[in-house]
Design an enzyme around this catalytic site. Structure first.
Site, PDB file in Angstrom:
ATOM      1  N   THR A  55      42.801   4.712  88.228  1.00  0.00           N
ATOM      2  CA  THR A  55      42.030   5.443  87.241  1.00  0.00           C
ATOM      3  C   THR A  55      40.588   4.956  87.243  1.00  0.00           C
ATOM      4  OG1 THR A  55      41.926   6.072  84.907  1.00  0.00           O
ATOM      5  CG2 THR A  55      42.556   3.805  85.379  1.00  0.00           C
ATOM      6  N   THR A  58      38.039   2.176  89.487  1.00  0.00           N
ATOM      7  CA  THR A  58      38.879   1.665  90.571  1.00  0.00           C
ATOM      8  C   THR A  58      39.310   2.795  91.491  1.00  0.00           C
ATOM      9  OG1 THR A  58      39.682  -0.054  89.075  1.00  0.00           O
ATOM     10  CG2 THR A  58      40.917   0.296  91.111  1.00  0.00           C
ATOM     11  N   LYS A  87      44.000   6.328  78.223  1.00  0.00           N
ATOM     12  CA  LYS A  87      44.382   6.916  79.508  1.00  0.00           C
ATOM     13  C   LYS A  87      45.709   6.385  80.025  1.00  0.00           C
ATOM     14  CE  LYS A  87      40.815   3.882  81.432  1.00  0.00           C
ATOM     15  NZ  LYS A  87      39.472   3.884  82.034  1.00  0.00           N
ATOM     16  N   ILE A 148      42.144  -2.604  75.846  1.00  0.00           N
ATOM     17  CA  ILE A 148      43.398  -2.290  75.176  1.00  0.00           C
ATOM     18  C   ILE A 148      44.478  -1.939  76.195  1.00  0.00           C
ATOM     19  CG2 ILE A 148      44.562  -0.783  73.515  1.00  0.00           C
ATOM     20  CD1 ILE A 148      42.486  -2.686  72.304  1.00  0.00           C
ATOM     21  N   LYS A 159      56.302  -9.249  81.239  1.00  0.00           N
ATOM     22  CA  LYS A 159      57.602  -9.347  80.566  1.00  0.00           C
ATOM     23  C   LYS A 159      58.722  -8.963  81.530  1.00  0.00           C
ATOM     24  CE  LYS A 159      60.358  -7.460  76.787  1.00  0.00           C
ATOM     25  NZ  LYS A 159      60.367  -6.675  75.525  1.00  0.00           N
ATOM     26  N   HIS A 330      27.481 -45.561  85.965  1.00  0.00           N
ATOM     27  CA  HIS A 330      28.527 -45.624  84.954  1.00  0.00           C
ATOM     28  C   HIS A 330      28.123 -44.859  83.687  1.00  0.00           C
ATOM     29  CE1 HIS A 330      30.718 -48.245  87.543  1.00  0.00           C
ATOM     30  NE2 HIS A 330      29.842 -49.228  87.457  1.00  0.00           N
ATOM     31  N   GLU A 382      25.271 -42.244  95.420  1.00  0.00           N
ATOM     32  CA  GLU A 382      26.455 -41.388  95.492  1.00  0.00           C
ATOM     33  C   GLU A 382      26.079 -39.909  95.503  1.00  0.00           C
ATOM     34  OE1 GLU A 382      29.705 -42.012  95.701  1.00  0.00           O
ATOM     35  OE2 GLU A 382      29.740 -44.194  95.522  1.00  0.00           O
ATOM     36  N   ASN A 518      25.287 -50.006  71.535  1.00  0.00           N
ATOM     37  CA  ASN A 518      23.960 -50.082  70.930  1.00  0.00           C
ATOM     38  C   ASN A 518      22.896 -50.019  72.021  1.00  0.00           C
ATOM     39  OD1 ASN A 518      24.412 -50.437  68.062  1.00  0.00           O
ATOM     40  ND2 ASN A 518      25.304 -52.426  68.562  1.00  0.00           N
ATOM     41  N   ARG A 613      19.555 -40.385  64.030  1.00  0.00           N
ATOM     42  CA  ARG A 613      20.213 -41.384  64.860  1.00  0.00           C
ATOM     43  C   ARG A 613      20.655 -40.755  66.179  1.00  0.00           C
ATOM     44  NH1 ARG A 613      25.362 -44.242  62.272  1.00  0.00           N
ATOM     45  NH2 ARG A 613      26.405 -42.401  63.110  1.00  0.00           N
TER      46      ARG A 613
END
Length: 617
Positions: A55, A58, A87, A148, A159, A330, A382, A518, A613
């Protein structure tokens, strides 16, 4: 169970109802939004004797490829209505999808109504995520992209997967064809294994769940964007992007249902005895997943963590007027600098801690040229990541076969792949307008700015972290952008910083955002001098930063200091002044702020409180 059954395109009676088909033929229903590979898949099915039912777009694509197509309206005996909104919602479609081949009553019902079996279903859904990712979509427009018919068909097929083979991912087309061809049995086609059927059915339910979650999330978060249906990005564009008007329920919703798909199994995790994998949200790749690897070995778990730390540390320099380079080890920076060129910035960043830079990750916000590549090529690293690489730089860097070279996503229009529009990015529309108005920026730099500024906001503007028995969620931090004046800053000492000191403070505040708490960072002339990270006490972080600078042979006289949180005691200021610090930037907010300010005044140190902070645990 056989995947085949009696099916041809039914003719219709004068009353418009289908008549019973006269010859067995396998049937495939194809209706996709993502048309990648659909023509080849349709042709392969046709070559295997399948009738193609389709349809809309497609069907047109298949016909344009020279394939014979039966329109869905021919199957249902009913035309599409409401501009195609209805459709496929018809018993002639859903009866065959749900019919159990081994239940006589189901077969009899199909025969009574003249419905032919459907054996293969290839459907994927309207591009809802891609539509709302633009950030300027009304609810009405977004709802038009809520599929939908598609979810209904694939849910029914999944299913009944014991009888219907259902495909939602174009990457699975070759596997389906291989399954149809493999094995032997009486009849025309091979029987796909129950394992494959279950796997494809599971993909369907995850696909639908992810899709529905995206729709629900859009509806929940739309009020937080504008309060109206018209412009989802207006509030963030007006301010700093933190959207204070949004409720906790929209920023941190009552239910988190992220749907991620395993993209890659990694060699191992943080340590060799740990298994690891990379998972990505559905939709177009974004963030680190959108980086294009140009050279080198596959990325490891630790590489990915360090890359994220590098991009986080570089994010505050997204709008920097100068080239910026971060060197990360790190997940925390061991050197950060800005300069007139990438080469200059790299040299300054490396000088902070050349020992820790061994085996690091380097990230920059500008195109990497041959001069920078030559300088970086002398160091074992790296990964190197940048908005772009000149051909000469690539030739130099690729002499080392193992170094991983990654390019930022983006296009000539300056939009980073997977990033929201500028109106939904921090720090706000005015800053982006000024940045975009600069004539000296190339398209790669503009794209890089959006890519970096979106850190922590892709795929969602929240940060998740696993803990024992649960997950913590928080809103994404807003980077302290270098090059943008912050009106909330307050000079609290008798002496205000000079212009040069204020520039150093702005740089230090941007650079400390990527450092583990810290965190204490010493800086001067657009470069880090010493970084104290991850210590249990702030004074120890201060001592570590001073010691690091001494080890690198860097003078601290007249430098600036940034602290990610307030000084709880004056001893930190005393130690900083003794080391040569002349200006300090910190959040403030301690019960001993007056004592700390008095210490700064005693030493003639200028101090700014940011009111914010920057903890990073």
């Amino acid at each position: 169970m056989s995947i085949t059954g009696p099916s041809t395109s039914p003719a219709t009676s004068s009353a418009g109802s289908p008549v019973t088909p006269s010859a067995p033929r396998p049937r495939a229903l194809l209706s996709v939004s993502d048309k990648a590979g659909i023509e080849d898949f349709g042709r392969a099915l046709a070559e295997r004797g399948f009738e193609l039912v389709s349809t809309g777009g497609t069907a047109r694509a298949l016909e344009a490829a020279g394939l014979e197509v039966t329109r869905v309206s021919e199957v249902t005996g009913h035309p599409e209505i409401m501009d195609g909104r209805v459709k496929t919602l018809h018993p002639a479609i859903h009866g065959p999808l749900l019919a159990r081949r081994d239940v006589a009553g189901d077969r009899e019902a199909l025969a009574e109504h003249g419905y032919a079996l459907i054996d293969v279903v290839a459907v994927n859904l309207y591009p809802f995520r891609e539509t709302v990712a633009r950030g300027d979509v009304s609810v009405a427009d977004a709802m038009e992209k809520v599929d939908i018919g598609g979810p209904t068909m694939i849910r029914a097929a999944a299913k009944n997967h014991a009888n219907v083979l259902v495909v939602v991912d174009p990457a699975d087309y070759p596997r389906v064809l291989e399954a149809l061809d493999a094995g032997t049995r009486a009849g025309t086609h091979a029987e796909p294994t129950p394992e494959l059927r279950r796997e494809l059915a599971a993909k369907v339910f995850r696909h639908i769940a992810s899709y529905d979650e995206a729709v629900a999330r859009f509806l929940e978060e739309t009020p937080s964007r504008s309060g109206t249906e018209a412009d989802a990005g207006a509030d963030a564009a007006a301010g700093d992007g933190t959207d204070d008007s949004a409720s906790v329920d929209t920023r941190l919703p009552p239910r988190l249902a992220p749907t991620w798909t395993r993209q890659e199994v990694l060699r191992y995790g943080e340590n060799p005895d740990q298994e690891a994998a990379l998972y990505l949200p559905d939709g177009a790749p974004a963030g680190i997943a959108a980086l294009e690897q140009l050279h080198g070995k596959a990325l490891s778990y630790n590489n990915l963590l360090d890359l994220d730390g590098a991009l986080l540390s570089l994010a505050p320099f997204a709008l920097s007027p100068r080239a910026a380079v971060v060197i990360v080890k790190h997940t925390t920076p061991c050197g950060v600098a800005v300069g007139a060129s990438v080469e200059a910035a790299f040299g300054k960043a490396l000088a902070t801690d050349p020992v820790s830079a061994f085996g690091s990750i380097i990230a920059t916000n500008r195109t990497l040229d041959a001069a920078a590549a030559e300088a970086m090529g002398e160091l074992f690293v790296e990964c190197i990541t940048a908005p772009a690489f000149t051909p000469e730089a690539l030739e130099i860097l690729t002499r080392k076969k193992n170094v991983r070279i990654l390019r930022f996503p983006g296009d000539a229009a300056g939009q980073a792949s997977g990033s929201p529009d500028a109106g939904r990015l921090v720090p706000g529309a005015d800053a982006w307008k000024a940045f975009d108005g600069r004539p000296d920026l190339d398209p790669e730099t503009r794209a890089a700015a959006r890519f970096l500024a979106a850190h922590g906001r892709i795929p969602e503007p929240r940060v998740l972290r696993g803990i024992y028995g649960g997950v913590l969620a928080q809103t994404a931090p807003v980077p302290p952008f270098f090059g943008i004046d912050d009106v909330a800053w307050k000079v609290v000492t008798r002496r205000a910083p000079t212009d040069a000191e204020r520039e150093d403070l702005a740089f230090a505040w941007a650079a400390v955002a990527g450092v583990k708490s810290n965190a204490i960072l010493l800086a001067a002339d657009g470069a880090t001098l010493g970084i104290g990270a991850g210590q249990m006490s702030r004074v120890d972080s201060s001592r570590l930063a001073v010691w690091k600078a001494g080890e690198a042979g860097l003078a601290l006289d007249g430098c600036a200091l940034a602290s990610d949180a307030f000084f709880p005691f004056r001893d930190g200021v005393d130690a900083a002044a003794e080391a040569g610090v002349r200006a300090i930037i910190q959040p403030g907010g301690s019960i001993r702020d007056e004592e700390v300010i008095a210490a700064a005044d005693e030493h003639g140190v200028a101090m700014i409180f940011t009111g914010r902070r920057l903890f990073r645990h």
